[in-house]
Each structure stands twice: as structure tokens, then as C-alpha cells.
Scaffold this active site. Structure first.
Site, PDB file in Angstrom:
ATOM      1  N   ARG A 193     119.947  -1.120  19.885  1.00 56.41           N
ATOM      2  CA  ARG A 193     121.019  -2.038  19.975  1.00 56.41           C
ATOM      3  C   ARG A 193     122.169  -1.348  20.275  1.00 56.41           C
ATOM      4  NH1 ARG A 193     118.453  -1.907  15.020  1.00 56.41           N
ATOM      5  NH2 ARG A 193     119.676  -1.783  13.248  1.00 56.41           N
ATOM      6  N   ARG A 222     131.180  -1.826  16.590  1.00 53.33           N
ATOM      7  CA  ARG A 222     129.727  -2.413  15.824  1.00 53.33           C
ATOM      8  C   ARG A 222     128.921  -2.914  17.292  1.00 53.33           C
ATOM      9  NH1 ARG A 222     128.688  -7.034  11.431  1.00 53.33           N
ATOM     10  NH2 ARG A 222     126.476  -6.680  11.677  1.00 53.33           N
ATOM     11  N   HIS A 223     127.704  -2.831  17.422  1.00 49.06           N
ATOM     12  CA  HIS A 223     126.894  -3.044  18.493  1.00 49.06           C
ATOM     13  C   HIS A 223     126.762  -4.357  18.324  1.00 49.06           C
ATOM     14  CE1 HIS A 223     123.782  -4.727  15.644  1.00 49.06           C
ATOM     15  NE2 HIS A 223     123.857  -3.833  14.864  1.00 49.06           N
ATOM     16  N   GLY A 224     126.439  -5.159  19.489  1.00 50.41           N
ATOM     17  CA  GLY A 224     126.330  -6.625  19.750  1.00 50.41           C
ATOM     18  C   GLY A 224     125.028  -7.258  18.984  1.00 50.41           C
ATOM     19  N   GLU A 225     125.096  -8.393  18.954  1.00 45.32           N
ATOM     20  CA  GLU A 225     123.972  -9.278  18.167  1.00 45.32           C
ATOM     21  C   GLU A 225     122.595  -8.977  18.852  1.00 45.32           C
ATOM     22  OE1 GLU A 225     124.669 -13.377  17.752  1.00 45.32           O
ATOM     23  OE2 GLU A 225     126.460 -13.268  17.102  1.00 45.32           O
ATOM     24  N   THR A 226     121.779  -9.119  17.791  1.00 46.48           N
ATOM     25  CA  THR A 226     120.115  -8.845  18.148  1.00 46.48           C
ATOM     26  C   THR A 226     119.362 -10.223  18.067  1.00 46.48           C
ATOM     27  OG1 THR A 226     119.822  -7.762  16.169  1.00 46.48           O
ATOM     28  CG2 THR A 226     120.453  -6.318  18.005  1.00 46.48           C
ATOM     29  N   ASN A 227     119.644 -10.688  16.801  1.00 46.03           N
ATOM     30  CA  ASN A 227     118.458 -11.668  16.413  1.00 46.03           C
ATOM     31  C   ASN A 227     118.518 -13.081  17.337  1.00 46.03           C
ATOM     32  OD1 ASN A 227     117.780 -10.056  14.048  1.00 46.03           O
ATOM     33  ND2 ASN A 227     119.554 -10.517  13.023  1.00 46.03           N
ATOM     34  N   PRO A 228     117.504 -13.429  17.367  1.00 43.62           N
ATOM     35  CA  PRO A 228     117.491 -14.575  18.437  1.00 43.62           C
ATOM     36  C   PRO A 228     117.815 -15.980  17.567  1.00 43.62           C
ATOM     37  CG  PRO A 228     115.087 -13.979  17.706  1.00 43.62           C
ATOM     38  CD  PRO A 228     116.095 -13.096  17.616  1.00 43.62           C
ATOM     39  N   ASN A 229     118.468 -17.016  18.049  1.00 44.53           N
ATOM     40  CA  ASN A 229     118.789 -18.106  17.370  1.00 44.53           C
ATOM     41  C   ASN A 229     119.606 -17.812  16.081  1.00 44.53           C
ATOM     42  OD1 ASN A 229     116.839 -19.455  19.038  1.00 44.53           O
ATOM     43  ND2 ASN A 229     115.074 -19.042  17.593  1.00 44.53           N
ATOM     44  N   GLU A 284     122.016   2.641  10.961  1.00 45.77           N
ATOM     45  CA  GLU A 284     122.075   1.419   9.905  1.00 45.77           C
ATOM     46  C   GLU A 284     121.364   2.291   8.616  1.00 45.77           C
ATOM     47  OE1 GLU A 284     123.533  -0.426   8.150  1.00 45.77           O
ATOM     48  OE2 GLU A 284     123.546  -2.067   9.579  1.00 45.77           O
TER      49      GLU A 284
END
Length: 195
Positions: free
Chosen positions: A58, A7-14, A83
Site C-alpha cells: 500500500r 500516509r498511504h491511501g486507503e486499502t479496506n473495501p467498503n 506499520e
């Protein structure tokens, strides 16, 4: 054939949990670290013939460290591993969707296999893309071939519920965290999870 899902790494800030769907955000700093860590872990497994990634940024960014670590692997990019399309909900958080249309959200969460977000895909529609890709790799793969597929949470949940549990209604039961892997093997008539 052995298939390693990543699964791809995180994208969303904060660490905001937004429904990205077909939106194309890059990995955030943590997501880049997750991609590097996954590549380091996977570099010590048996030789990998091919890395296949969703065409979204991503996933491609998550695959890049793999190609540096796995010098003999080739790379393929495909929209079949994308996705789920969340339609009008793309870019929104759960709370934003709930405040705008709680009934539609409840209907979708209750039956994601047959219902879709407004303007989006059902899990069955997304699953038909994934099924086509799985059919293609099984047709062309040798029994000892190893492939890493870099994809998203929705396709992973679909694979687990449809192929491992053989119950699409169990879609919400299990997820794979960002940057984590699921190893499976084709045993001639079905997929089985590997340690």
C-alpha cells in the site's frame, strides 16, 4: 533538511477499518485516487531528492504516482517505515477485537507505548525502527535536501508524539488521514512542523 511524510491511501473495501499491520493489501479505488491527488499536490513543492516508502504494497503503490510526477527523485524501499505489527489482531476490525478480548484491547489502548497487541509490537518497538531510519537520513542528508517518506498511521503518530510533541504518551492525540501529508524540518537539534 525538509521531510514530507505521506500516509498511504486507503486499502479496506467498503471503508471497513481493519488493523492491517504487516498484512499486505493493495490500495482500493479511493486509495489510488488519494495517491494520485497527493502526487499532484507534492509535484509543485520544491525539488525532492528522494522518495522513501515502507516495503508494504500500500505504501509502494502510493509512492508510484510521486515518481511519475517527480522525475528527478530516486526511490528507496525500507521495512523500517512499516506499520506496527498488530499480531493476532491483524485483519480484524475494532469491534471484532473487542468482542474477542476486550481486556487486552483496553490494556493496549491505555498504554500502547509499553503494551502490545497479542503477538505484536509495542509502539516503542515500532518507534525504534523509525528512529533508526531518521538517524540514517539525518546522517546522509544535506541541509537543503528534501525527502518524501510514504508510511502508515502508526509511524506517523509515533513521529508526532515523540518528536513534535516530545511526549510519547500523547500517541493517540493526533493522526494524519489517508493520502494526507505532514511537512517537517530538521533545525539542527529538533524537528519542527512546517506549514
Amino acid at each position: 533538511m525538509k521531510l514530507i511524510w505521506l500516509r498511504h491511501g486507503e486499502t479496506n473495501p467498503n471503508r471497513q477499518r481493519r488493523y492491517c499491520g504487516h498484512l499486505d493489501p493493495p490500495l482500493n479505488e479511493k486509495g489510488r485516487c488519494q495517491a494520485e491527488a497527493a502526487a499532484a499536490r507534492l509535484a509543485v513543492v520544491e525539488p525532492v531528492a528522494q522518495v522513501v516508502a515502507s516495503d508494504l504494497l500500500r505504501a509502494r503503490q502510493t509512492a508510484e504516482p510521486l515518481l511519475r510526477q517527480l522525475s528527478t527523485a530516486t526511490m528507496q524501499v525500507t521495512p523500517l517505515l512499516r506499520e506496527l505489527s498488530f499480531g493476532e489482531w491483524e485483519g480484524l476490525t475494532y469491534g471484532e477485537i473487542y468482542s474477542q478480548n476486550p481486556q487486552a484491547l483496553h490494556r493496549w489502548l491505555s498504554d500502547p507505548v509499553r503494551r502490545s497487541p497479542p503477538g505484536g509490537e509495542t509502539m516503542t518497538q515500532m518507534g525504534s525502527r523509525l528512529d533508526r531510519w531518521l538517524h540514517e537520513i539525518l546522517r546522509h542528508a544535506g541541509t537543503e535536501m528534501r525527502v518524501i517518506a510514504v508510511t502508515h498511521g502508526g509511524p506517523l503518530r509515533w513521529f508526532i508524539s515523540r518528536y513534535l510533541k516530545q511526549d510519547p504518551a500523547s500517541f493517540w492525540d493526533r493522526s494524519i488521514p489517508h493520502g494526507d501529508v505532514l511537512s517537517v524540518k530538521w533545525e539542527g537539534n529538533r524537528w519542527r512542523e512546517q506549514p
